[in-house]
Write a protein that holds these residues in place. Sequence first.
Motif, short mmCIF file in Angstrom:
data_model
loop_
_atom_site.label_atom_id
_atom_site.label_comp_id
_atom_site.label_asym_id
_atom_site.label_seq_id
_atom_site.Cartn_x
_atom_site.Cartn_y
_atom_site.Cartn_z
N GLU A 1 3.98 2.83 2.76
CA GLU A 1 5.41 2.76 2.43
C GLU A 1 5.60 3.01 0.94
O GLU A 1 4.65 2.96 0.15
CB GLU A 1 5.97 1.38 2.80
N ARG A 2 6.86 3.29 0.58
CA ARG A 2 7.18 3.53 -0.83
C ARG A 2 7.09 2.22 -1.60
O ARG A 2 7.60 1.19 -1.17
CB ARG A 2 8.59 4.10 -0.94
N VAL A 3 6.41 2.25 -2.75
CA VAL A 3 6.19 1.05 -3.55
C VAL A 3 6.96 1.18 -4.87
O VAL A 3 6.82 2.20 -5.56
CB VAL A 3 4.68 0.85 -3.84
N LEU B 1 3.43 -1.22 -8.53
CA LEU B 1 2.27 -0.35 -8.27
C LEU B 1 0.94 -1.01 -8.62
O LEU B 1 -0.05 -0.84 -7.89
CB LEU B 1 2.43 0.97 -9.02
N ALA C 1 -0.55 -2.87 -5.69
CA ALA C 1 -0.81 -2.18 -4.43
C ALA C 1 -2.31 -2.13 -4.14
O ALA C 1 -3.12 -1.94 -5.06
CB ALA C 1 -0.25 -0.76 -4.48
N ASP D 1 0.85 -1.19 0.00
CA ASP D 1 0.00 0.00 0.00
C ASP D 1 0.88 1.24 0.00
O ASP D 1 1.76 1.39 0.87
CB ASP D 1 -0.92 0.00 1.23
N GLU D 2 0.66 2.13 -0.95
CA GLU D 2 1.46 3.36 -1.05
C GLU D 2 1.27 4.29 0.14
O GLU D 2 2.14 5.11 0.43
CB GLU D 2 1.08 4.13 -2.32
N ARG D 3 0.15 4.17 0.82
CA ARG D 3 -0.12 5.05 1.96
C ARG D 3 0.71 4.67 3.18
O ARG D 3 0.80 5.44 4.14
CB ARG D 3 -1.61 5.00 2.32
N ARG E 1 -4.29 0.97 -5.21
CA ARG E 1 -4.44 1.16 -6.65
C ARG E 1 -5.59 0.34 -7.23
O ARG E 1 -5.88 0.44 -8.42
CB ARG E 1 -3.14 0.79 -7.38
#
Length: 454
Positions: free
Chosen positions: A78-80, A85, A88, A74-76, A91
């Motif tokens: 950690e950095r993906v 992407l 995630a 999940d981008e919220r 997304r």
Amino acid sequence: MSFLHYLIAFAVLIGVLVVVHELGHYTVARLVGVKVLRFSVGFGRPVWSRSFGRDRTEWAIGLFPLGGYVKMLDEREERVPIAELPRAFNRQSVWRRAAIVIAGPGANLLLAVLLYWALFWNGMEELRPIVGKPLDSTPAAIAGFKDGERVLKVDGEPVLTWQDVRWALVNLAAEKQTVDLEVINPRDEIAVRHLSVVGVREAGWEGDALQQLGLRIFRPRVPPVIGKLIPDSPAERAGLLPGDEIVAIEGQPVDSWQEVVQAVMEAPSRRLGMEIDRGGQDVRIDIVPNASSERGRQVGRIGAYVRDAGVNRDELLVTVRYGLLPAFGKALDETWDKAVFSLVMMGKMVLGEVSWRNISGPVTIADYAGQSASLGLDYYLKFMALVSISLAVLNLLPIPILDGGHLLYYVLEIIKRGPLSERTMEIGQQIGLALMLLLMAFAFYNDLDRLISS
């Protein structure tokens, strides 16, 4: 049962329900292409973990076992990497996210259906709904119930077991003042008893509904004659022998084994004087029952079994069994009825119509888990199905941090045609956390209150 038995029964119950719930989330997440980073049973620092599979998903057991979670990419959080992407969680379309979220409670409901299906197909031995003499002035006594009457129908619907009667009365108490019960006595005479069920509603559905109404399970008279003694038990040390008939305890005449059990249970570590008929001779024996813990209170035990009184089990018990397909239909009905009833009761609790004392915490659940396990696998699995339904319904409530809260966000996202702001979701999480802490506080308070008052 010892404390260890209760602990094991509770651990297995919670472990199975948590694993099934999280497997629901995990399975659907994998099906829609979301990468799962961790599958954890329990919260906090992992005490055990291993990574498996193409994605090297970490499977872990947390320090605090009351719950679990599935952590997804999940981008919220950690950095993906750009290449990942599409996998995630954030997304995914709102419909896919909703499917992943609802899969957890759905898995618990499916587990309940499968457990009930197996139980109904295999057959469950349960008590026939034969009424014992009700206590004076109770609704059952006022309705005219007699000792030995068997309930045939409740509000026109046939019933086979005491559980059927209890479930029907609890449901009908929500909408009726009086319920008609068709009964048949030992002389095959049929009558209708008009039972007031207002007391169940006025008590906020707290406690045993049948007990509140004065409906008691029929217990055939069992003569108070000693059958077998446990070696080195208080009974053996005091000099009781197989074949002894107990005629009085502390000067009070006893007529049945149930009266003996009651007197002994009420006297842990206290000397009791018993008058015995031993082959026509009067014998006096003093006995000190051992103190044993049962449901948070001390009760007496002497280590003596009653002699077989020749009670016909078929007259008191009935085996409820269905064919393979009818059992599945019955399982679906049972799960649906229990889920709807749980949801209705929660709504009434919010409105103040149902007592908050009905909320149970881990101590009460562990107590019932241990008791059901001591009765046999059928009873334990039946209790597991009931708790699984309750867990599913609780998680579907529209409270942020629960699955139902996330579903609420997605509904608002569909209406708004765009995701909610981070600030809105943060406030929702704080409100949800506060509500859950309040709910947990009620549960633990009720647990402690039951322990102290029992």
